[in-house]
Design a protein around this motif. Structure first.
Motif: not given
Length: 269
Positions: A116-134, A190-195
């Motif tokens: 969870s080393h998320y920042s303004e330039t590196h958010g969780p979007e890609t991680d969550l997409s990978m998880w949901l797809e998997r 996906h958007g709800a998880l990012v929020e």
């Protein structure tokens, strides 16, 4: 006679670790003595470990309590097993009574762990997409969102948990949690998880503020309330032996339900 010999050989196999000279004992009987080695807990015998990216770990066939010591850096079954028994170790090392409050089990037989080393330039979007797809979850379904919080984040093992259900969904079996409807969320899962991640990082326990929040959270706790071994493990409230940080975890409980939560995570020095 042959049956007796067979039993003797089986006993030697079960209690000997071979060339290492350490005696193998069952996980529940392991008391952290030098010269002994624990077998894997039953719930980790079939464990599958997948590193989706560095710092993003997926555990499948995982049947064990999640402790604050469990993190995405633990990439071997031995490390994961050690983290699951960490409160027993702290009780033994600090001569404490057995755990009287187990972590709330938010996961099913699978668990996602993020550094969870998320920042303004590196958010969780890609991680969550990978998880949901998997896990085979898609955004093309209507869904409901609920949320639960706790006033005992160290004992319960989480700060806030998001519960997403699709279709009819089943009633949660964990009556210890008070689920409340969450409105105004993104129209996509996906958007709800990012929020949720963004909201949690802005909370008093969010990015860089975990230890400060925990001190405030337990400021009025009595000495009896602080006897849980987690407090000795993390050296509360000074944290001299490591640091506490807020990370995230998730689990798919069924085709109709997934959960995603923020959690205090211990990083030992």
């Amino acid at each position: 006679m042959w049956k007796w010999i067979a039993k003797l050989l089986k006993f030697n196999q079960d209690t000997s670790a071979g060339a290492s000279g350490e005696i193998l004992v069952s996980d529940e009987d392991y008391d952290f003595m030098v010269g002994t080695k624990p077998k894997l807990p039953d719930g980790l015998r079939d464990l599958k470990i997948a590193e989706l990216r560095p710092g993003l770990l997926l555990l499948e066939d995982f049947d064990a309590d999640l402790t604050v010591d469990q993190k995405a850096w633990d990439r071997t079954v031995q490390d994961i097993a050690t983290a699951t028994r960490i409160y027993r170790w702290a009780s033994s090392y600090h001569n404490l009574a057995p755990v009287n409050h187990s972590p709330v089990r938010l996961h099913g037989d699978n668990l996602l762990l993020s550094d969870s080393h998320y920042s303004e330039t590196h958010g969780p979007e890609t991680d969550l997409s990978m998880w949901l797809e998997r896990m085979g979850w898609t955004d093309d379904r209507s869904f409901d969102v609920q949320q639960a919080n706790t006033e005992k984040p160290l004992e319960d093992g989480f700060f806030s948990c998001l519960r997403i259900t699709v279709g009819k969904g089943t009633d949660p079996s964990d009556t210890l949690l008070a689920w409340k409807p969450s409105s105004g969320h993104s129209p996509s899962i996906h958007g709800a998880l990012v929020e949720f991640v963004q909201q949690e990082l802005s909370q008093p326990w969010g990015r860089g503020k975990c230890e400060e929040y925990l001190r405030a959270c337990y400021r009025t706790a009595t000495s009896v309330q602080l006897t849980h071994p987690v407090f000795a493990l993390i050296d509360f409230p000074v944290f001299d032996m490591g640091m506490l940080s807020t990370t995230f975890a998730g689990a798919v409980l069924s085709r109709q339900e997934l959960r995603f939560w923020s959690r205090p995570t211990y990083f030992h020095k």
